[in-house]
Write a protein that holds these residues in place. Sequence first.
Motif, PDB file in Angstrom:
ATOM      1  N   ALA A 147      51.913  36.879  44.821  1.00  0.00           N
ATOM      2  CA  ALA A 147      52.884  37.196  43.778  1.00  0.00           C
ATOM      3  C   ALA A 147      52.625  38.645  43.386  1.00  0.00           C
ATOM      4  CB  ALA A 147      52.729  36.265  42.572  1.00  0.00           C
ATOM      5  N   TYR A 176      49.446  30.859  42.338  1.00  0.00           N
ATOM      6  CA  TYR A 176      50.380  29.840  42.816  1.00  0.00           C
ATOM      7  C   TYR A 176      51.511  29.613  41.816  1.00  0.00           C
ATOM      8  CZ  TYR A 176      52.242  25.136  43.437  1.00  0.00           C
ATOM      9  OH  TYR A 176      53.079  24.061  43.540  1.00  0.00           O
ATOM     10  N   ALA A 203      53.753  32.722  41.846  1.00  0.00           N
ATOM     11  CA  ALA A 203      54.479  32.850  43.103  1.00  0.00           C
ATOM     12  C   ALA A 203      55.548  31.768  43.264  1.00  0.00           C
ATOM     13  CB  ALA A 203      53.498  32.791  44.275  1.00  0.00           C
ATOM     14  N   SER A 204      55.280  30.580  42.740  1.00  0.00           N
ATOM     15  CA  SER A 204      56.240  29.479  42.865  1.00  0.00           C
ATOM     16  C   SER A 204      57.336  29.535  41.806  1.00  0.00           C
ATOM     17  CB  SER A 204      55.511  28.133  42.778  1.00  0.00           C
ATOM     18  OG  SER A 204      54.881  27.981  41.512  1.00  0.00           O
ATOM     19  N   THR A 226      51.457  28.372  51.443  1.00  0.00           N
ATOM     20  CA  THR A 226      52.582  28.981  50.741  1.00  0.00           C
ATOM     21  C   THR A 226      52.153  29.376  49.328  1.00  0.00           C
ATOM     22  OG1 THR A 226      53.337  26.813  49.935  1.00  0.00           O
ATOM     23  CG2 THR A 226      54.290  27.625  52.005  1.00  0.00           C
ATOM     24  N   ASP A 227      52.974  30.234  48.724  1.00  0.00           N
ATOM     25  CA  ASP A 227      52.808  30.618  47.310  1.00  0.00           C
ATOM     26  C   ASP A 227      51.412  31.155  47.019  1.00  0.00           C
ATOM     27  OD1 ASP A 227      55.436  29.786  46.684  1.00  0.00           O
ATOM     28  OD2 ASP A 227      54.767  27.715  46.451  1.00  0.00           O
TER      29      ASP A 227
END
Length: 261
Positions: free
Chosen positions: A50, A248, A251-252, A46-47
Amino acid sequence: MATMTKRAVIADRTLRTDAWWLPQLATALGLLLFVGYSTWRAFAGTDYYAPPYVSPFYSPCLAAHCVPMRGGADWAVFGDWWRLSPALLVLIFPLGFRLTCYYYRKAYYRAFWSSPPACAVAEPHARYTGESRFPLVLQNLHRYFFYLAVPVAGILSYDAVLGFRDGAGRWGHAGLGTLVLLVNVLLIWAYTLSCHSCRHIVGGRLKHFSRHPVRHRAWQLVGRLNARHMQLAWCSLFSVGLADLYVYLVASGAFADPRFF
């Protein structure tokens, strides 16, 4: 008749008085830090995207369940049956390249196996078989992993170019992430081209450099990089980790990517 003198018997492990173990300790800690972080990120799944940035751990994305990437290297060649993290499909290539690298062999042989612990320090192992037996005989695959690492570096270069867009896909924009991916791919190329296998491919098996001036010049350039192979190995190792960490965090939603223009 002169008597034969016996070799001096030195009971000490080493006569070195400096802290010879510090580089090995630092190497072990650095490698463990990267292995721990990369293992967590590789299995996370995940993440890693972006817009317009994609993590180098997940590119190219080869699974069908990859996050849709606008213009990125998104090739679902493994179909729907692969349900684990997409990173596990691609990381094997750069991992194999680095694991069999001549410098990294020296680093983890010394740091984890004490083979040998350091220069002029006695090796604790009673036997030495080198890399002639399984599994270390697989280190000879290094040159083939080099062939696989080059296209991966090319794809990461493509991803870095895509970083000159905004989140909507419009060109002519750049943010901090653009700089992070660009520096990372430059270091990856420098490390890849400084490889001993690359140096041999460029200029090896030539009897007369004078008859191959272009290859001779390329061999000289690669040789200069090769002299910094250790430094490039570490810089590129941490740059790829920092690039993934940056993607990360963006994106998170930890922070927004600062845009320059």
